[in-house]
Design a protein around this motif. Structure first.
Motif, PDB file in Angstrom:
ATOM      1  N   ILE A   8       0.855  -1.182   0.000  1.00  8.57           N
ATOM      2  CA  ILE A   8       0.000   0.000   0.000  1.00  8.57           C
ATOM      3  C   ILE A   8       0.893   1.234   0.000  1.00  8.57           C
ATOM      4  O   ILE A   8       2.017   1.187   0.507  1.00  8.57           O
ATOM      5  N   THR A   9       0.404   2.302  -0.570  1.00  5.33           N
ATOM      6  CA  THR A   9       1.111   3.575  -0.490  1.00  5.33           C
ATOM      7  C   THR A   9       0.305   4.534   0.373  1.00  5.33           C
ATOM      8  O   THR A   9      -0.915   4.396   0.518  1.00  5.33           O
ATOM      9  N   ILE A  10       1.034   5.496   0.941  1.00  9.97           N
ATOM     10  CA  ILE A  10       0.401   6.561   1.711  1.00  9.97           C
ATOM     11  C   ILE A  10       0.725   7.882   1.033  1.00  9.97           C
ATOM     12  O   ILE A  10       1.644   7.966   0.226  1.00  9.97           O
ATOM     13  N   LYS A  11      -0.050   8.908   1.350  1.00  9.43           N
ATOM     14  CA  LYS A  11       0.197  10.232   0.757  1.00  9.43           C
ATOM     15  C   LYS A  11       1.171  11.047   1.589  1.00  9.43           C
ATOM     16  O   LYS A  11       1.943  11.830   1.056  1.00  9.43           O
ATOM     17  N   ASN A  12       1.112  10.868   2.913  1.00 10.92           N
ATOM     18  CA  ASN A  12       1.947  11.656   3.821  1.00 10.92           C
ATOM     19  C   ASN A  12       2.562  10.751   4.878  1.00 10.92           C
ATOM     20  O   ASN A  12       1.914   9.827   5.368  1.00 10.92           O
ATOM     21  N   ASP A  13       3.785  11.048   5.252  1.00 12.49           N
ATOM     22  CA  ASP A  13       4.501  10.282   6.264  1.00 12.49           C
ATOM     23  C   ASP A  13       4.084  10.748   7.659  1.00 12.49           C
ATOM     24  O   ASP A  13       4.784  11.513   8.314  1.00 12.49           O
ATOM     25  N   THR A  14       2.893  10.307   8.064  1.00  7.75           N
ATOM     26  CA  THR A  14       2.409  10.618   9.411  1.00  7.75           C
ATOM     27  C   THR A  14       2.041   9.314  10.108  1.00  7.75           C
ATOM     28  O   THR A  14       1.684   8.330   9.461  1.00  7.75           O
ATOM     29  N   GLU A  15       2.137   9.335  11.412  1.00  4.65           N
ATOM     30  CA  GLU A  15       1.779   8.157  12.200  1.00  4.65           C
ATOM     31  C   GLU A  15       0.358   7.699  11.883  1.00  4.65           C
ATOM     32  O   GLU A  15       0.108   6.512  11.668  1.00  4.65           O
ATOM     33  N   ALA A  16      -0.580   8.633  11.853  1.00  7.89           N
ATOM     34  CA  ALA A  16      -1.980   8.283  11.612  1.00  7.89           C
ATOM     35  C   ALA A  16      -2.157   7.599  10.256  1.00  7.89           C
ATOM     36  O   ALA A  16      -2.869   6.590  10.151  1.00  7.89           O
ATOM     37  N   GLU A  17      -1.523   8.122   9.204  1.00  5.27           N
ATOM     38  CA  GLU A  17      -1.654   7.505   7.875  1.00  5.27           C
ATOM     39  C   GLU A  17      -0.988   6.143   7.814  1.00  5.27           C
ATOM     40  O   GLU A  17      -1.520   5.216   7.197  1.00  5.27           O
ATOM     41  N   ILE A  18       0.177   6.016   8.425  1.00  5.71           N
ATOM     42  CA  ILE A  18       0.873   4.725   8.435  1.00  5.71           C
ATOM     43  C   ILE A  18       0.012   3.683   9.120  1.00  5.71           C
ATOM     44  O   ILE A  18      -0.218   2.590   8.581  1.00  5.71           O
ATOM     45  N   PHE A  19      -0.483   3.998  10.303  1.00  6.45           N
ATOM     46  CA  PHE A  19      -1.284   3.032  11.056  1.00  6.45           C
ATOM     47  C   PHE A  19      -2.568   2.664  10.309  1.00  6.45           C
ATOM     48  O   PHE A  19      -2.933   1.488  10.215  1.00  6.45           O
ATOM     49  N   ALA A  20      -3.266   3.661   9.771  1.00  6.05           N
ATOM     50  CA  ALA A  20      -4.516   3.385   9.041  1.00  6.05           C
ATOM     51  C   ALA A  20      -4.248   2.527   7.805  1.00  6.05           C
ATOM     52  O   ALA A  20      -5.002   1.595   7.514  1.00  6.05           O
ATOM     53  N   ALA A  21      -3.178   2.832   7.075  1.00  2.00           N
ATOM     54  CA  ALA A  21      -2.856   2.081   5.860  1.00  2.00           C
ATOM     55  C   ALA A  21      -2.521   0.633   6.181  1.00  2.00           C
ATOM     56  O   ALA A  21      -2.999  -0.292   5.506  1.00  2.00           O
ATOM     57  N   VAL A  22      -1.726   0.416   7.198  1.00  2.00           N
ATOM     58  CA  VAL A  22      -1.347  -0.953   7.569  1.00  2.00           C
ATOM     59  C   VAL A  22      -2.569  -1.732   8.038  1.00  2.00           C
ATOM     60  O   VAL A  22      -2.761  -2.900   7.649  1.00  2.00           O
ATOM     61  N   ARG A  23      -3.401  -1.116   8.854  1.00  2.00           N
ATOM     62  CA  ARG A  23      -4.614  -1.820   9.315  1.00  2.00           C
ATOM     63  C   ARG A  23      -5.486  -2.217   8.132  1.00  2.00           C
ATOM     64  O   ARG A  23      -5.976  -3.351   8.061  1.00  2.00           O
ATOM     65  N   TRP A  24      -5.685  -1.300   7.174  1.00  2.00           N
ATOM     66  CA  TRP A  24      -6.519  -1.585   6.001  1.00  2.00           C
ATOM     67  C   TRP A  24      -5.892  -2.705   5.169  1.00  2.00           C
ATOM     68  O   TRP A  24      -6.571  -3.676   4.817  1.00  2.00           O
ATOM     69  N   MET A  25      -4.608  -2.579   4.851  1.00  2.00           N
ATOM     70  CA  MET A  25      -3.949  -3.570   4.001  1.00  2.00           C
ATOM     71  C   MET A  25      -3.983  -4.960   4.630  1.00  2.00           C
ATOM     72  O   MET A  25      -4.403  -5.927   3.985  1.00  2.00           O
ATOM     73  N   VAL A  26      -3.567  -5.078   5.867  1.00  2.00           N
ATOM     74  CA  VAL A  26      -3.488  -6.393   6.504  1.00  2.00           C
ATOM     75  C   VAL A  26      -4.885  -6.977   6.711  1.00  2.00           C
ATOM     76  O   VAL A  26      -5.097  -8.178   6.502  1.00  2.00           O
ATOM     77  N   THR A  27      -5.845  -6.146   7.069  1.00  2.00           N
ATOM     78  CA  THR A  27      -7.223  -6.629   7.222  1.00  2.00           C
ATOM     79  C   THR A  27      -7.753  -7.164   5.898  1.00  2.00           C
ATOM     80  O   THR A  27      -8.404  -8.216   5.845  1.00  2.00           O
ATOM     81  N   GLU A  28      -7.469  -6.461   4.804  1.00  2.00           N
ATOM     82  CA  GLU A  28      -7.905  -6.922   3.475  1.00  2.00           C
ATOM     83  C   GLU A  28      -7.186  -8.213   3.070  1.00  2.00           C
ATOM     84  O   GLU A  28      -7.789  -9.102   2.469  1.00  2.00           O
ATOM     85  N   MET A  29      -5.915  -8.321   3.398  1.00  2.00           N
ATOM     86  CA  MET A  29      -5.175  -9.550   3.100  1.00  2.00           C
ATOM     87  C   MET A  29      -5.834 -10.739   3.799  1.00  2.00           C
ATOM     88  O   MET A  29      -6.004 -11.809   3.200  1.00  2.00           O
ATOM     89  N   CYS A  30      -6.199 -10.550   5.043  1.00  2.00           N
ATOM     90  CA  CYS A  30      -6.854 -11.624   5.810  1.00  2.00           C
ATOM     91  C   CYS A  30      -8.253 -11.907   5.261  1.00  2.00           C
ATOM     92  O   CYS A  30      -8.623 -13.071   5.062  1.00  2.00           O
ATOM     93  N   ARG A  31      -9.020 -10.864   5.011  1.00  2.00           N
ATOM     94  CA  ARG A  31     -10.403 -11.028   4.540  1.00  2.00           C
ATOM     95  C   ARG A  31     -10.451 -11.757   3.205  1.00  2.00           C
ATOM     96  O   ARG A  31     -11.227 -12.700   3.039  1.00  2.00           O
ATOM     97  N   HIS A  32      -9.620 -11.358   2.251  1.00  2.00           N
ATOM     98  CA  HIS A  32      -9.642 -11.971   0.919  1.00  2.00           C
ATOM     99  C   HIS A  32      -9.192 -13.431   0.928  1.00  2.00           C
ATOM    100  O   HIS A  32      -9.455 -14.156  -0.038  1.00  2.00           O
ATOM    101  N   ASN A  33      -8.523 -13.849   1.987  1.00  2.00           N
ATOM    102  CA  ASN A  33      -7.980 -15.196   2.036  1.00  2.00           C
ATOM    103  C   ASN A  33      -8.557 -16.045   3.169  1.00  2.00           C
ATOM    104  O   ASN A  33      -8.099 -17.154   3.402  1.00  2.00           O
ATOM    105  N   GLY A  34      -9.561 -15.524   3.866  1.00  2.00           N
ATOM    106  CA  GLY A  34     -10.193 -16.271   4.942  1.00  2.00           C
ATOM    107  C   GLY A  34      -9.232 -16.590   6.081  1.00  2.00           C
ATOM    108  O   GLY A  34      -9.334 -17.654   6.688  1.00  2.00           O
ATOM    109  N   VAL A  35      -8.338 -15.664   6.383  1.00  2.00           N
ATOM    110  CA  VAL A  35      -7.315 -15.882   7.401  1.00  2.00           C
ATOM    111  C   VAL A  35      -7.728 -15.210   8.702  1.00  2.00           C
ATOM    112  O   VAL A  35      -8.168 -14.056   8.714  1.00  2.00           O
TER     113      VAL A  35
END
Length: 121
Positions: A8-35
């Motif tokens: 995933i890419t982020i627009k700005n190097d901020t803690e809030a964006e990093i955390f939100a992006a990682v949560r979204w990406m990893v949650t989607e990885m799990c959801r799409h694969n039933g993990v």
């Protein structure tokens, strides 16, 4: 055991964006694969050199059930022309899925990293 890739890419190097992006990406990885978190042997996260505001693993730790998932942060290799502000993930999971059944997740500008995998949705 199989590996599930994500980026995933982020627009700005901020803690809030990093955390939100990682949560979204990893949650989607799990959801799409039933993990579920209990299926994960390890989660490896890497970030480009322009991401310095926070550890991506701290964002993953905020996902419900990730209290005991082993997390590891690392730096991506700096390659000329690489995608900036990019966080990548590798989940090592226990699954019976065949390699061609795994759904890798590439979000925002990171979709340009693996257009071949994005077509399989």
């Amino acid at each position: 055991m199989r590996g599930i890739r994500g980026a995933i890419t982020i627009k700005n190097d901020t803690e809030a964006e990093i955390f939100a992006a990682v949560r979204w990406m990893v949650t989607e990885m799990c959801r799409h694969n039933g993990v579920k978190p209990d299926d994960i042997g390890a989660c490896i996260l890497s970030a480009t050199e322009d991401i310095t505001a926070a550890y991506p693993a701290t964002g993953a730790r905020q996902i419900p059930g990730f209290d005991w998932v082993p997390l590891f942060d690392t730096r991506q290799v700096a390659v000329e022309g690489g995608i900036p502000l990019c966080i990548r993930a590798l989940l090592l999971v226990d699954t019976d899925k065949a390699p061609n059944e795994i759904r890798h997740v590439y979000l925002n500008e990171a979709a340009n990293l693996r257009p071949d995998w994005m077509k399989r949705k």
